[in-house]
Design a protein around this motif. Structure first.
Motif, mmCIF file in Angstrom:
data_model
loop_
_atom_site.group_PDB
_atom_site.id
_atom_site.type_symbol
_atom_site.label_atom_id
_atom_site.label_comp_id
_atom_site.label_asym_id
_atom_site.label_seq_id
_atom_site.Cartn_x
_atom_site.Cartn_y
_atom_site.Cartn_z
ATOM 1 N N ASN A 252 0.931 -0.673 -0.095
ATOM 2 C CA ASN A 252 0.269 -0.018 -0.276
ATOM 3 C C ASN A 252 0.797 1.706 -0.070
ATOM 4 O O ASN A 252 0.604 1.921 1.062
ATOM 5 C CB ASN A 252 -0.545 0.056 0.989
ATOM 6 N N VAL A 253 1.216 1.059 -0.875
ATOM 7 C CA VAL A 253 3.272 2.018 -0.908
ATOM 8 C C VAL A 253 1.735 3.598 -1.394
ATOM 9 O O VAL A 253 0.785 4.310 -1.808
ATOM 10 C CB VAL A 253 3.758 2.479 -2.142
ATOM 11 N N ALA A 254 2.707 5.049 -0.796
ATOM 12 C CA ALA A 254 1.976 5.907 -1.095
ATOM 13 C C ALA A 254 2.212 6.798 -2.719
ATOM 14 O O ALA A 254 1.104 7.170 -3.097
ATOM 15 C CB ALA A 254 2.745 6.723 -0.909
ATOM 16 N N GLU A 255 2.290 6.003 -4.038
ATOM 17 C CA GLU A 255 2.226 6.283 -5.393
ATOM 18 C C GLU A 255 1.342 5.064 -5.658
ATOM 19 O O GLU A 255 1.237 5.784 -6.628
ATOM 20 C CB GLU A 255 3.699 5.467 -6.140
ATOM 21 N N PRO A 258 -5.059 7.304 -6.386
ATOM 22 C CA PRO A 258 -6.166 7.029 -5.520
ATOM 23 C C PRO A 258 -7.806 5.779 -5.840
ATOM 24 O O PRO A 258 -8.142 5.313 -4.886
ATOM 25 C CB PRO A 258 -6.724 8.431 -5.107
ATOM 26 N N ARG A 261 -6.321 2.343 -5.604
ATOM 27 C CA ARG A 261 -6.209 2.345 -4.382
ATOM 28 C C ARG A 261 -8.045 1.388 -3.950
ATOM 29 O O ARG A 261 -8.254 0.953 -3.545
ATOM 30 C CB ARG A 261 -6.219 2.878 -3.180
ATOM 31 N N ARG A 287 10.120 -3.865 0.705
ATOM 32 C CA ARG A 287 10.560 -2.800 0.647
ATOM 33 C C ARG A 287 11.483 -2.194 -0.025
ATOM 34 O O ARG A 287 12.052 -1.270 -0.966
ATOM 35 C CB ARG A 287 11.069 -2.060 1.875
#
Length: 485
Positions: A252-255, A258, A261, A287
């Motif tokens: 669930n990476v920030a990149e 949305p 997701r 990671r």
């Protein structure tokens, strides 16, 4: 639709979508029609060779064929005709499949958008504005645009799954060693995996049934004894009334876009509503997986591509410099693309005496940690690793997005740095390092009532090593769940 009608439809789509640049070489249309007619007669008289008899299948242009050139989309192999055929193509022909052509790719499989090609960039064929992913982009869009029934690609760090996600197709990377690599021109030997793209899980299963199996010509091919062990281990997995699906928190990476997701979350809700269990799990070493991959893969590439010097192998420089020590460099400089040269230089550095311990050796240790992390969360052991043990509380499969973003516009790639392009592989690389079976399944975004950008969202199902059949069977169920079939 009859075989003949299906073949004619594919040939028509080949004309309609010629601008997609999916193929670097088509098989003669007359030959295709004649082969389809013979296959059609076999099928109509009950003598069908296999379920894929008469089907059009395209081959990625880094896989050797005797009837068509094999160039790896590189000027260094322009016009090269292999004296032998790859095992996977031999198996397909024996099963009655019609090899309809060779598909475009990133040169030697090095790229994420199928733009690093001596034959020109591949595109979605709908105005040419969107990336098809890489490196098996030609194979993916050939299937998506119905120019063929299925295609064969290779996946080193996501090269089947990323194009599948971008083009709305099904892309399957088997366990490492399941399908023979004999006749596949190497990029990174310890990672290269032959895989399949098609428009449904069922079609992929039919091709996999034909192409799998031990091959004495491939030293990395799993023996029949090992395959039996893997099958036994899969059957011994914990018996539960429903599946236990793992969701790695590190994925669930920030990149992640949305909208992607949200689709991931809603897909998991559907899994739960079908009676299955969804649990959060951790794969801490993942990671480091992307940086590890971009140490190991270029290192192997620098060794594999050393032979393309224009003297012993590959095309020579068009205007060679004959002074001492520059003949080889001139040929490689003229015939290899920028991305290939970049990875050769990177790999040569990491294998150098001054960098070997700090880069290559450390990357191998991280790769083992990635494998061990996967082993720890699955309910069945990896029988090839003594340290792996059965985990009764482990998960059956993992479900994650395939790509963190929607397919970018080709014009925007001009502003990409190499590092940004490498980041597109962040969700696919970990399973490649561990050699696991993975399948990317397209979602229908309208099913979730979302207003999405053009393109497709792929979700990947990851299984324990050797658990390929279970991954495919479950993918078929998930396909129905996501598409309301």
């Amino acid at each position: 639709m009859s075989l003949l009608a299906a073949v004619e439809a594919s040939l028509k789509h080949g004309t309609l979508y010629k601008a997609s640049n999916a193929f670097v070489q088509w098989t003669d249309a007359g030959y295709i029609r004649a082969a389809a007619s013979v296959a059609d007669k076999r099928c109509s008289t009950g003598h069908q060779l296999s379920p894929i008899d008469g089907r059009l299948i395209a081959i990625k242009d880094n896989i050797c064929t005797t009837g068509l050139p094999t160039t790896c989309a590189s000027n260094s192999l322009k016009g090269f005709q292999s004296p032998y055929e790859s095992t996977v193509v031999k198996k397909l022909r024996a099963a009655g499949a019609i090899i309809c052509g060779k598909t475009n790719l990133d040169e030697f499989g090095m790229g994420s958008h199928s733009t690093n090609s001596a034959s020109g960039a591949v595109n979605q064929g709908t105005g040419g504005e969107l990336s098809v992913g890489g490196s098996s982009g030609g194979s993916a869009i050939a299937v998506a645009s119905q120019q063929c029934w299925a295609s064969i690609g290779t996946d080193t760090g996501g090269s089947i799954r990323l194009p599948a996600a971008y083009t709305g197709t099904v892309g399957f990377k088997p366990s490492y060693g399941m399908i023979s690599r004999h006749g596949v021109i190497a990029y990174a030997n310890s990672l290269d995996t032959v895989g399949i793209l098609s428009r449904s899980v069922k079609d992929v299963q039919q091709v996999f049934a034909i192409t799998r199996g031990h091959d004495t010509w491939d030293p990395t091919s799993l023996t029949e004894e090992t395959r039996t062990k893997l099958t036994s281990a899969a059957k011994a997995r914990p018996r539960r009334p429903n599946l236990r699906i793992g969701v790695p928190v590190e994925y669930n990476v920030a990149e992640i876009n949305p909208t992607i997701r949200t689709i991931w979350q809603q897909a998991l809700e559907r899994v739960i509503s079908a009676g299955h269990e969804v649990v959060s799990i951790s794969l801490p070493s993942t990671r480091l997986a992307l940086s590890t991959y971009y140490v190991l893969a270029p290192a192997e590439a620098s060794s594999n591509l050393a032979k393309y010097d224009g003297v012993k192998y590959g095309n020579a420089a068009s205007k060679p410099k004959l002074e001492a020590n520059v003949l080889f460099a001139t040929g490689r400089g003229q015939n290899l693309g920028d991305e290939v040269k970049r990875r050769i230089l990177l790999g040569s550095f990491t294998l150098s005496a001054s960098a070997f311990d700090n880069y290559f050796l450390q990357a191998q240790k991280v790769r083992r940690s990635v494998q061990q992390d996967f082993n720890a969360v699955f309910g069945i052991p990896n029988v090839l690793q003594e340290s792996s043990a059965a985990n009764p509380e482990g998960v059956d499969l993992l479900l994650t997005p395939t790509a963190p973003s929607f397919p970018p516009k080709l014009a925007s790639l001009a502003h990409y740095t190499p590092l940004k392009s490498y980041g597109d592989d962040v969700l696919t690389v970990p399973a490649s390092l561990a050699g696991l079976p993975v399948i990317s399944i397209p979602t229908r975004t309208d099913t979730f009532g979302l207003d999405t950008p053009p393109g497709s969202v792929g979700l990947q199902l990851i299984g324990q090593y050797g658990n390929d059949d279970f991954v495919l069977d479950t993918a078929g169920q998930l396909e129905t769940l996501l598409w309301n079939r």
